[in-house]
Design a protein around this motif. Sequence first.
Motif, mmCIF file in Angstrom:
data_model
loop_
_atom_site.group_PDB
_atom_site.id
_atom_site.type_symbol
_atom_site.label_atom_id
_atom_site.label_comp_id
_atom_site.label_asym_id
_atom_site.label_seq_id
_atom_site.Cartn_x
_atom_site.Cartn_y
_atom_site.Cartn_z
ATOM 1 N N ASP A 50 0.883 -1.250 0.000
ATOM 2 C CA ASP A 50 -0.007 0.053 0.051
ATOM 3 C C ASP A 50 0.916 1.354 -0.015
ATOM 4 O O ASP A 50 0.499 2.417 0.051
ATOM 5 C CB ASP A 50 -1.080 -0.030 1.080
ATOM 6 C CG ASP A 50 -0.429 0.252 2.593
ATOM 7 O OD1 ASP A 50 0.684 0.074 2.652
ATOM 8 O OD2 ASP A 50 -0.928 -0.181 3.487
ATOM 9 N N ARG A 51 2.180 1.113 -0.131
ATOM 10 C CA ARG A 51 3.156 2.182 -0.360
ATOM 11 C C ARG A 51 3.430 2.897 1.067
ATOM 12 O O ARG A 51 4.105 4.093 1.027
ATOM 13 C CB ARG A 51 2.776 3.234 -1.310
ATOM 14 C CG ARG A 51 2.414 2.766 -2.762
ATOM 15 C CD ARG A 51 2.323 3.909 -3.848
ATOM 16 N NE ARG A 51 2.252 3.213 -4.881
ATOM 17 C CZ ARG A 51 2.050 3.955 -5.976
ATOM 18 N NH1 ARG A 51 1.903 5.389 -6.106
ATOM 19 N NH2 ARG A 51 1.630 3.307 -7.344
ATOM 20 N N SER A 52 2.917 2.302 2.272
ATOM 21 C CA SER A 52 3.269 2.941 3.549
ATOM 22 C C SER A 52 4.167 2.124 4.380
ATOM 23 O O SER A 52 4.408 0.814 4.180
ATOM 24 C CB SER A 52 1.959 3.089 4.225
ATOM 25 O OG SER A 52 1.419 1.937 4.773
ATOM 26 N N VAL A 53 4.902 2.806 5.088
ATOM 27 C CA VAL A 53 5.548 2.367 6.317
ATOM 28 C C VAL A 53 5.142 2.552 7.769
ATOM 29 O O VAL A 53 4.634 3.981 7.723
ATOM 30 C CB VAL A 53 7.014 2.865 6.196
ATOM 31 C CG1 VAL A 53 8.028 2.283 7.357
ATOM 32 C CG2 VAL A 53 7.762 2.642 4.825
ATOM 33 N N ARG A 54 4.711 1.600 8.333
ATOM 34 C CA ARG A 54 4.158 1.739 9.695
ATOM 35 C C ARG A 54 5.200 1.395 10.916
ATOM 36 O O ARG A 54 5.891 0.130 10.618
ATOM 37 C CB ARG A 54 2.947 1.118 9.777
ATOM 38 C CG ARG A 54 1.840 1.597 8.693
ATOM 39 C CD ARG A 54 0.482 0.889 8.538
ATOM 40 N NE ARG A 54 -0.076 1.536 7.558
ATOM 41 C CZ ARG A 54 -1.363 2.162 7.457
ATOM 42 N NH1 ARG A 54 -1.786 2.391 8.641
ATOM 43 N NH2 ARG A 54 -1.695 2.300 6.403
ATOM 44 N N VAL A 55 4.996 2.115 11.925
ATOM 45 C CA VAL A 55 5.697 1.572 13.074
ATOM 46 C C VAL A 55 4.862 1.343 14.389
ATOM 47 O O VAL A 55 3.853 2.326 14.595
ATOM 48 C CB VAL A 55 6.820 2.883 13.563
ATOM 49 C CG1 VAL A 55 7.498 2.509 14.927
ATOM 50 C CG2 VAL A 55 7.657 3.307 12.169
ATOM 51 N N ASP B 258 13.131 9.359 10.088
ATOM 52 C CA ASP B 258 13.239 9.283 11.428
ATOM 53 C C ASP B 258 12.171 8.463 12.090
ATOM 54 O O ASP B 258 10.896 8.836 11.909
ATOM 55 C CB ASP B 258 13.156 10.780 11.672
ATOM 56 C CG ASP B 258 13.409 11.022 13.311
ATOM 57 O OD1 ASP B 258 12.927 10.282 14.049
ATOM 58 O OD2 ASP B 258 14.272 11.712 13.471
ATOM 59 N N ALA B 259 12.682 7.458 12.879
ATOM 60 C CA ALA B 259 11.866 6.594 13.379
ATOM 61 C C ALA B 259 10.808 7.221 14.436
ATOM 62 O O ALA B 259 9.814 6.504 15.080
ATOM 63 C CB ALA B 259 12.569 5.379 14.061
ATOM 64 N N ARG B 260 11.333 8.441 14.886
ATOM 65 C CA ARG B 260 10.449 8.758 15.898
ATOM 66 C C ARG B 260 9.313 10.023 15.452
ATOM 67 O O ARG B 260 8.387 10.064 16.229
ATOM 68 C CB ARG B 260 11.403 9.876 16.871
ATOM 69 C CG ARG B 260 12.297 8.784 17.547
ATOM 70 C CD ARG B 260 13.709 9.864 18.014
ATOM 71 N NE ARG B 260 14.263 10.330 16.981
ATOM 72 C CZ ARG B 260 15.262 11.058 17.024
ATOM 73 N NH1 ARG B 260 16.030 11.241 18.209
ATOM 74 N NH2 ARG B 260 16.015 11.443 16.017
ATOM 75 N N SER B 261 9.651 10.652 14.361
ATOM 76 C CA SER B 261 8.705 11.620 13.774
ATOM 77 C C SER B 261 7.960 11.156 12.578
ATOM 78 O O SER B 261 7.007 11.733 12.174
ATOM 79 C CB SER B 261 9.358 12.957 13.660
ATOM 80 O OG SER B 261 10.534 12.750 12.684
ATOM 81 N N GLY B 262 8.708 10.323 12.000
ATOM 82 C CA GLY B 262 8.186 9.894 10.470
ATOM 83 C C GLY B 262 8.640 10.757 9.405
ATOM 84 O O GLY B 262 8.461 10.599 8.367
ATOM 85 N N ASP B 263 9.647 11.678 9.433
ATOM 86 C CA ASP B 263 10.287 12.710 8.704
ATOM 87 C C ASP B 263 11.278 12.088 7.914
ATOM 88 O O ASP B 263 11.933 11.220 8.294
ATOM 89 C CB ASP B 263 10.464 13.839 9.368
ATOM 90 C CG ASP B 263 9.574 14.858 10.054
ATOM 91 O OD1 ASP B 263 8.431 14.696 9.643
ATOM 92 O OD2 ASP B 263 9.914 15.266 11.002
#
Length: 457
Positions: A29-34, A79-84
């Motif tokens: 779905d073209r997304s990365v999720r944490v 950035d794994a904390r902000s998603g930027d």
Amino acid sequence: LIVLAGHEGFVCSVAFSPDGNRVVSGSADRSVRVWDAKTGAQILPAIKGNQSIVCAVAFSPDGIHIACGLGDGIIRIWDARSGDEVRLALRGHEKEVWAVAFSSDGTRIVSSSGDKTIRVWDATSGTEVLPALRGHENSVGSVVFFPDGTRVVSGSDDHTIRVWDTSTGLQILAPLRGHDGVVRSVAISADGTCIVSGSHDKTVRIWDAISGTEILPALRGHGDAIRSVTFSPDGSRVASGSSDNTIRIWNISSGTKAPLILRRHSASVESISFSLDGSSIASGSIDKTIRIWHTGTESTILPTATGTGHKGAVQAIAFSPNGTRVVSGSIDKTIRVWDAKSGAEAIPSINCPEGTIHSVAFSPDGSQIVSILKDTTVRFWDASSGDEVIPPLRGHNYLVRSTAFSPDGEEVVSGSQDMTIPAWSVDSDVEAIPPVPDYVVRSIASSSDGTRILSGS
């Protein structure tokens, strides 16, 4: 078993953070999720800046950055904390990036691609450290650094595994041959002495990393192609995920001992990852779910819908705060409380003839369970006896999709398709604050201090 659901396409890749507290997933779905590895909650909004399918994901050793390999040949760092996005995309591959991995010191990234090459990048500047590593005769589906960073190992559709020197770019060993099909996944033991490979020929093979010889006879048992393999942190076990929808955990000291088989996915298992302490495995599947398994025994898997438990699909599941119990709600109109270790039912099933259970949660002290029913009511149950604690909370005019306790357990907030978010007093069964108008509310959560409510609609 924890199921992480949210992706709208099949899950291509999953990985634990170094501390084991988070899981990252990449999807078609073209997304990365944490995700929070203990609760299954999404920590960040989905990262959606990608223009193509996310084929591979990896955490940096310090857990601060996430690298993802995309179907358009680009690698992006987040950035794994902000998603930027933290730097410009890494460009060089001409086809899909099937695998990405950080070196143990976090200074380099290695990637492999459908363009038959492997590339090594400076993780800070994004420049290539070496000319592209060439030698494979087909797509390179997997690549990983050795623990000391001096070598990488790759697996290819050309049926071979190759070991490369990261300072010169030269192959150190002759290609490792033995598989009769595409080598989809490779991994290195923590001490760097062994390589494991998984192939579409349905076998798992263990190799000596120095000599390139096979240590054990091929491990057989999967009924279809093997899509992912990994070592446990102590190197004593290997896990394999397959298109036969199962995960197998092999004890490589015995080799021939029957593996532990984990069955819950309804489609091919594309990616697997051990937690740092080896107690859990995260798996990602074409069935669009991520599952977290406790690897000690299969008894952590609860009875299925065809056994002694629920007689219909399970719509909701949650751990108690101390992790000893699990509550589940089903379309069979029952709520069940289970012992998380043995899988036995802790109390008799709670019957809800009013309809399907859409959501369940424990109170912060574990003494109560809140549930959402199809009849739009919110109901509270004693977690020890199964008795209803207060009369049903009524006020929603349409399906209630999500509920959550405040941290002190004194209030519950609920979100509904009637576009309102009321907060209720648990003791008095009245609304503590007026409903908050919104769009259709699908998910809600309370902040840790209880002062704010987060809603998703």
